[in-house]
Scaffold this motif. Structure first.
Motif, mmCIF file in Angstrom:
data_model
loop_
_atom_site.group_PDB
_atom_site.id
_atom_site.type_symbol
_atom_site.label_atom_id
_atom_site.label_comp_id
_atom_site.label_asym_id
_atom_site.label_seq_id
_atom_site.Cartn_x
_atom_site.Cartn_y
_atom_site.Cartn_z
ATOM 1 N N VAL A 75 25.523 -12.481 50.750
ATOM 2 C CA VAL A 75 26.258 -12.035 49.579
ATOM 3 C C VAL A 75 27.071 -10.787 49.924
ATOM 4 C CG1 VAL A 75 24.665 -13.028 47.892
ATOM 5 C CG2 VAL A 75 24.230 -10.749 48.775
ATOM 6 N N PHE A 76 28.107 -10.529 49.141
ATOM 7 C CA PHE A 76 28.995 -9.393 49.361
ATOM 8 C C PHE A 76 28.211 -8.091 49.342
ATOM 9 C CE2 PHE A 76 31.954 -6.165 47.627
ATOM 10 C CZ PHE A 76 32.827 -6.117 48.701
ATOM 11 N N GLU A 77 28.372 -7.311 50.382
ATOM 12 C CA GLU A 77 27.706 -6.027 50.563
ATOM 13 C C GLU A 77 26.185 -6.114 50.447
ATOM 14 O OE1 GLU A 77 29.591 -2.966 48.250
ATOM 15 O OE2 GLU A 77 31.399 -3.064 49.479
ATOM 16 N N GLY A 78 25.641 -7.310 50.575
ATOM 17 C CA GLY A 78 24.197 -7.500 50.600
ATOM 18 C C GLY A 78 23.489 -7.305 49.279
ATOM 19 N N VAL A 79 24.223 -7.251 48.171
ATOM 20 C CA VAL A 79 23.609 -6.991 46.871
ATOM 21 C C VAL A 79 23.629 -8.257 46.014
ATOM 22 C CG1 VAL A 79 23.716 -5.652 44.734
ATOM 23 C CG2 VAL A 79 24.299 -4.575 46.908
ATOM 24 N N PHE A 80 22.458 -8.603 45.481
ATOM 25 C CA PHE A 80 22.386 -9.692 44.509
ATOM 26 C C PHE A 80 21.412 -9.293 43.408
ATOM 27 C CE2 PHE A 80 19.026 -10.741 47.532
ATOM 28 C CZ PHE A 80 17.984 -11.175 46.735
ATOM 29 N N GLN A 81 21.445 -10.016 42.325
ATOM 30 C CA GLN A 81 20.592 -9.738 41.189
ATOM 31 C C GLN A 81 19.578 -10.869 41.052
ATOM 32 O OE1 GLN A 81 24.006 -9.313 41.096
ATOM 33 N NE2 GLN A 81 23.728 -7.126 41.207
ATOM 34 N N TYR A 82 18.493 -10.561 40.357
ATOM 35 C CA TYR A 82 17.525 -11.597 40.026
ATOM 36 C C TYR A 82 16.978 -11.320 38.635
ATOM 37 C CZ TYR A 82 13.875 -8.239 41.468
ATOM 38 O OH TYR A 82 13.074 -7.132 41.589
ATOM 39 N N ALA A 83 16.560 -12.400 37.985
ATOM 40 C CA ALA A 83 15.986 -12.294 36.647
ATOM 41 C C ALA A 83 14.835 -13.281 36.538
ATOM 42 C CB ALA A 83 17.034 -12.588 35.581
ATOM 43 N N VAL A 84 13.723 -12.820 35.988
ATOM 44 C CA VAL A 84 12.595 -13.691 35.667
ATOM 45 C C VAL A 84 12.771 -14.050 34.203
ATOM 46 C CG1 VAL A 84 10.083 -13.881 35.532
ATOM 47 C CG2 VAL A 84 11.143 -12.526 37.363
ATOM 48 N N ILE A 85 12.842 -15.346 33.918
ATOM 49 C CA ILE A 85 13.149 -15.788 32.563
ATOM 50 C C ILE A 85 12.172 -16.857 32.086
ATOM 51 C CG2 ILE A 85 15.608 -15.230 32.613
ATOM 52 C CD1 ILE A 85 16.213 -18.062 33.352
ATOM 53 N N SER A 86 12.008 -16.887 30.782
ATOM 54 C CA SER A 86 11.228 -17.935 30.117
ATOM 55 C C SER A 86 12.091 -18.435 28.970
ATOM 56 C CB SER A 86 9.912 -17.369 29.593
ATOM 57 O OG SER A 86 9.226 -18.362 28.850
ATOM 58 N N LYS A 118 3.961 -16.546 29.727
ATOM 59 C CA LYS A 118 4.828 -17.452 28.963
ATOM 60 C C LYS A 118 4.848 -18.830 29.609
ATOM 61 C CE LYS A 118 6.742 -14.116 26.400
ATOM 62 N NZ LYS A 118 7.037 -14.074 25.027
ATOM 63 N N GLU A 119 5.362 -19.796 28.879
ATOM 64 C CA GLU A 119 5.511 -21.156 29.407
ATOM 65 C C GLU A 119 6.826 -21.272 30.168
ATOM 66 O OE1 GLU A 119 3.333 -23.761 29.228
ATOM 67 O OE2 GLU A 119 1.957 -22.274 28.397
ATOM 68 N N GLU A 120 6.852 -22.133 31.160
ATOM 69 C CA GLU A 120 8.053 -22.467 31.925
ATOM 70 C C GLU A 120 8.833 -21.237 32.390
ATOM 71 O OE1 GLU A 120 10.448 -25.519 30.187
ATOM 72 O OE2 GLU A 120 8.705 -26.553 29.388
ATOM 73 N N VAL A 121 8.234 -20.459 33.232
ATOM 74 C CA VAL A 121 8.862 -19.263 33.779
ATOM 75 C C VAL A 121 9.600 -19.639 35.061
ATOM 76 C CG1 VAL A 121 8.467 -16.926 34.660
ATOM 77 C CG2 VAL A 121 7.071 -17.800 32.780
ATOM 78 N N SER A 122 10.796 -19.091 35.209
ATOM 79 C CA SER A 122 11.574 -19.326 36.430
ATOM 80 C C SER A 122 12.242 -18.024 36.853
ATOM 81 C CB SER A 122 12.615 -20.429 36.210
ATOM 82 O OG SER A 122 13.505 -20.064 35.183
ATOM 83 N N ILE A 123 12.723 -18.020 38.083
ATOM 84 C CA ILE A 123 13.470 -16.864 38.580
ATOM 85 C C ILE A 123 14.877 -17.343 38.920
ATOM 86 C CG2 ILE A 123 12.664 -17.155 40.963
ATOM 87 C CD1 ILE A 123 12.787 -14.030 41.172
ATOM 88 N N GLU A 124 15.844 -16.544 38.540
ATOM 89 C CA GLU A 124 17.244 -16.817 38.883
ATOM 90 C C GLU A 124 17.697 -15.784 39.902
ATOM 91 O OE1 GLU A 124 19.389 -18.611 34.883
ATOM 92 O OE2 GLU A 124 19.818 -16.578 35.490
#
Length: 144
Positions: A75-86, A118-124
């Protein structure tokens, strides 16, 4: 006669250049991530790897009350984001710094199991677009 010839050449050049300059934009955001199963179908999800154009060899492991997501990012300049979501609820959002593109930088994200109530947790895993701030190269991985 000369006018028709020049008009014909003009039309060929104009329509030819127009056809060549069309910008066809195919978004990869709607595509499901590629899943690479390193074992047979009876093995647990921990043997699966997820990837798209910006992330590869991404796998999920569980131990000692923690969930670890590790892999490589380009990724550009080595920075990315992540989110844990339900569902539509964001349980955790943060960023990660690794090696910048064109290198594939390693990453390891640790998530407390407390977020797994929570139910159905994923990471983006995703990148914010420099153009308009939208999420791009989204890789969604189920973790519960």
């Amino acid at each position: 006669m000369k006018r028709k010839f020049l008009l014909g050449i003009f039309m060929v050049l104009f329509f030819g250049l127009t056809a060549c300059s069309l910008d066809i934009n195919i978004s990869t955001d709607d595509k499901k991530p590629d899943v690479i199963d390193n074992g047979n179908n009876q093995e647990e999800e921990e043997n699966k790897q997820y990837e798209n154009e910006s992330f590869k060899e991404v796998k999920v492991s569980r131990s000692n009350g923690k969930i670890t997501v590790e892999g490589k990012a380009r990724v550009f300049e080595g920075v990315f984001q992540y989110a844990v979501i339900s569902g539509t609820e964001i349980l955790l959002e943060n960023h990660y710094q690794t090696d910048g593109a064109p290198a594939w930088g390693n990453f390891e994200i640790t998530i407390d199991k407390e977020l797994m109530t929570k139910e159905e947790v994923s990471i983006e895993l995703f990148v914010y677009s420099a153009k308009d701030g939208s999420k791009t190269d989204i890789l969604t991985i189920p973790i519960k």
